[in-house]
Design a protein around this motif. Structure first.
Motif, PDB file in Angstrom:
ATOM      1  N   ARG A 209      10.669  -0.051  12.126  1.00 47.38           N
ATOM      2  CA  ARG A 209      10.666  -1.218  13.007  1.00 47.38           C
ATOM      3  C   ARG A 209       9.734  -1.075  14.204  1.00 47.38           C
ATOM      4  NH1 ARG A 209      14.434  -0.541  10.080  1.00 47.38           N
ATOM      5  NH2 ARG A 209      15.952  -1.976   9.285  1.00 47.38           N
ATOM      6  N   GLN A 210       9.450   0.144  14.593  1.00 43.01           N
ATOM      7  CA  GLN A 210       8.561   0.389  15.730  1.00 43.01           C
ATOM      8  C   GLN A 210       7.091   0.288  15.343  1.00 43.01           C
ATOM      9  OE1 GLN A 210      10.007   0.564  18.688  1.00 43.01           O
ATOM     10  NE2 GLN A 210      11.937   0.407  17.587  1.00 43.01           N
ATOM     11  N   GLN A 211       6.797   0.220  14.055  1.00 44.88           N
ATOM     12  CA  GLN A 211       5.415   0.230  13.571  1.00 44.88           C
ATOM     13  C   GLN A 211       5.013  -1.092  12.903  1.00 44.88           C
ATOM     14  OE1 GLN A 211       3.105   2.778  13.871  1.00 44.88           O
ATOM     15  NE2 GLN A 211       4.613   3.597  15.283  1.00 44.88           N
TER      16      GLN A 211
ATOM     17  N   THR B 100       0.865  -1.168   0.000  1.00 47.31           N
ATOM     18  CA  THR B 100       0.000   0.000   0.000  1.00 47.31           C
ATOM     19  C   THR B 100       0.912   1.231   0.000  1.00 47.31           C
ATOM     20  OG1 THR B 100      -0.129   0.222   2.417  1.00 47.31           O
ATOM     21  CG2 THR B 100      -1.745  -1.241   1.356  1.00 47.31           C
ATOM     22  N   ASP B 101       0.310   2.409  -0.009  1.00 47.78           N
ATOM     23  CA  ASP B 101       1.125   3.628   0.003  1.00 47.78           C
ATOM     24  C   ASP B 101       1.963   3.757   1.264  1.00 47.78           C
ATOM     25  OD1 ASP B 101       0.277   4.417  -2.476  1.00 47.78           O
ATOM     26  OD2 ASP B 101      -1.231   5.824  -1.728  1.00 47.78           O
ATOM     27  N   ASP B 102       1.456   3.227   2.402  1.00 45.57           N
ATOM     28  CA  ASP B 102       2.163   3.427   3.662  1.00 45.57           C
ATOM     29  C   ASP B 102       2.679   2.156   4.328  1.00 45.57           C
ATOM     30  OD1 ASP B 102      -0.309   2.449   4.406  1.00 45.57           O
ATOM     31  OD2 ASP B 102      -0.519   3.790   6.114  1.00 45.57           O
ATOM     32  N   ALA B 103       2.499   0.983   3.677  1.00 47.70           N
ATOM     33  CA  ALA B 103       2.941  -0.254   4.333  1.00 47.70           C
ATOM     34  C   ALA B 103       3.122  -1.396   3.342  1.00 47.70           C
ATOM     35  CB  ALA B 103       1.923  -0.666   5.387  1.00 47.70           C
ATOM     36  N   LEU B 104       3.848  -2.399   3.803  1.00 45.38           N
ATOM     37  CA  LEU B 104       3.924  -3.687   3.125  1.00 45.38           C
ATOM     38  C   LEU B 104       3.108  -4.660   3.971  1.00 45.38           C
ATOM     39  CD1 LEU B 104       7.746  -3.869   2.347  1.00 45.38           C
ATOM     40  CD2 LEU B 104       5.909  -3.264   0.778  1.00 45.38           C
ATOM     41  N   ILE B 105       2.313  -5.498   3.336  1.00 43.19           N
ATOM     42  CA  ILE B 105       1.466  -6.451   4.041  1.00 43.19           C
ATOM     43  C   ILE B 105       1.936  -7.855   3.675  1.00 43.19           C
ATOM     44  CG2 ILE B 105      -0.899  -7.216   4.474  1.00 43.19           C
ATOM     45  CD1 ILE B 105      -0.459  -4.213   5.061  1.00 43.19           C
TER      46      ILE B 105
ATOM     47  N   ALA C 225       8.728   3.814   6.833  1.00 44.37           N
ATOM     48  CA  ALA C 225       9.227   4.976   7.569  1.00 44.37           C
ATOM     49  C   ALA C 225       8.706   6.230   6.879  1.00 44.37           C
ATOM     50  CB  ALA C 225      10.755   4.957   7.594  1.00 44.37           C
ATOM     51  N   LYS C 226       8.507   7.278   7.652  1.00 45.01           N
ATOM     52  CA  LYS C 226       7.928   8.512   7.100  1.00 45.01           C
ATOM     53  C   LYS C 226       8.699   9.021   5.887  1.00 45.01           C
ATOM     54  CE  LYS C 226       5.505  10.228  11.145  1.00 45.01           C
ATOM     55  NZ  LYS C 226       4.241   9.705  10.761  1.00 45.01           N
ATOM     56  N   ASP C 227      10.017   8.949   5.922  1.00 46.26           N
ATOM     57  CA  ASP C 227      10.796   9.474   4.787  1.00 46.26           C
ATOM     58  C   ASP C 227      10.743   8.552   3.562  1.00 46.26           C
ATOM     59  OD1 ASP C 227      12.341   7.448   5.860  1.00 46.26           O
ATOM     60  OD2 ASP C 227      14.221   8.557   5.714  1.00 46.26           O
ATOM     61  N   ALA C 228      10.168   7.361   3.687  1.00 46.66           N
ATOM     62  CA  ALA C 228      10.055   6.436   2.557  1.00 46.66           C
ATOM     63  C   ALA C 228       8.683   6.502   1.892  1.00 46.66           C
ATOM     64  CB  ALA C 228      10.314   5.014   3.031  1.00 46.66           C
ATOM     65  N   MET C 229       7.746   7.214   2.505  1.00 49.53           N
ATOM     66  CA  MET C 229       6.394   7.296   1.945  1.00 49.53           C
ATOM     67  C   MET C 229       6.333   8.293   0.789  1.00 49.53           C
ATOM     68  SD  MET C 229       3.633   6.919   4.894  1.00 49.53           S
ATOM     69  CE  MET C 229       4.322   7.061   6.514  1.00 49.53           C
ATOM     70  N   PRO C 230       5.539   7.962  -0.209  1.00 52.81           N
ATOM     71  CA  PRO C 230       5.411   8.904  -1.322  1.00 52.81           C
ATOM     72  C   PRO C 230       4.758  10.204  -0.858  1.00 52.81           C
ATOM     73  CG  PRO C 230       3.896   7.057  -1.593  1.00 52.81           C
ATOM     74  CD  PRO C 230       4.708   6.794  -0.370  1.00 52.81           C
TER      75      PRO C 230
END
Length: 98
Positions: free
Chosen positions: A68-70, A3-8, A87-92
């Motif tokens: 790693r914390q999320q 997804t835009d903010d995670a890997l599942i 991580a926040k800096d890796a999000m589009p």
């Protein structure tokens, strides 16, 4: 799945209870171990099985772009779902033109 903010990560682990799953993160590796007590199958003589009874282990190396914390985990109906937040800096993000 991504997804835009995670890997599942979705894993089938039928017959495993929460208490019998260990998920650990060390450096850039996430390790999942699950145990099924084979004694609850004593006396059964299966004709066909899709899964072995016993110990299950998988390890995955992931990018440093994962926070790693999320990292979250959920078990429902024999399906383990891991959510690895970026991580926040890796999000589009969209850059506005000034």
């Amino acid at each position: 799945m991504k997804t835009d903010d995670a890997l599942i990560v979705v894993m089938e682990i039928p017959g495993v209870q929460r208490k019998d799953i260990d998920i650990n993160v060390e450096r850039d590796v996430i390790r999942i171990e699950a145990h099924i007590d084979p004694s609850k199958y004593d006396g059964l003589d299966p004709l066909y099985t899709e899964y072995n009874v016993g110990h299950f282990a998988r390890a995955f190396r992931f990018s440093r772009k994962i926070d790693r914390q999320q990292i979250g985990a959920q078990l429902e109906d024999g399906v383990l779902t891991l959510t690895l937040k970026k991580a926040k800096d890796a999000m589009p993000r969209r850059i506005e033109i000034g």
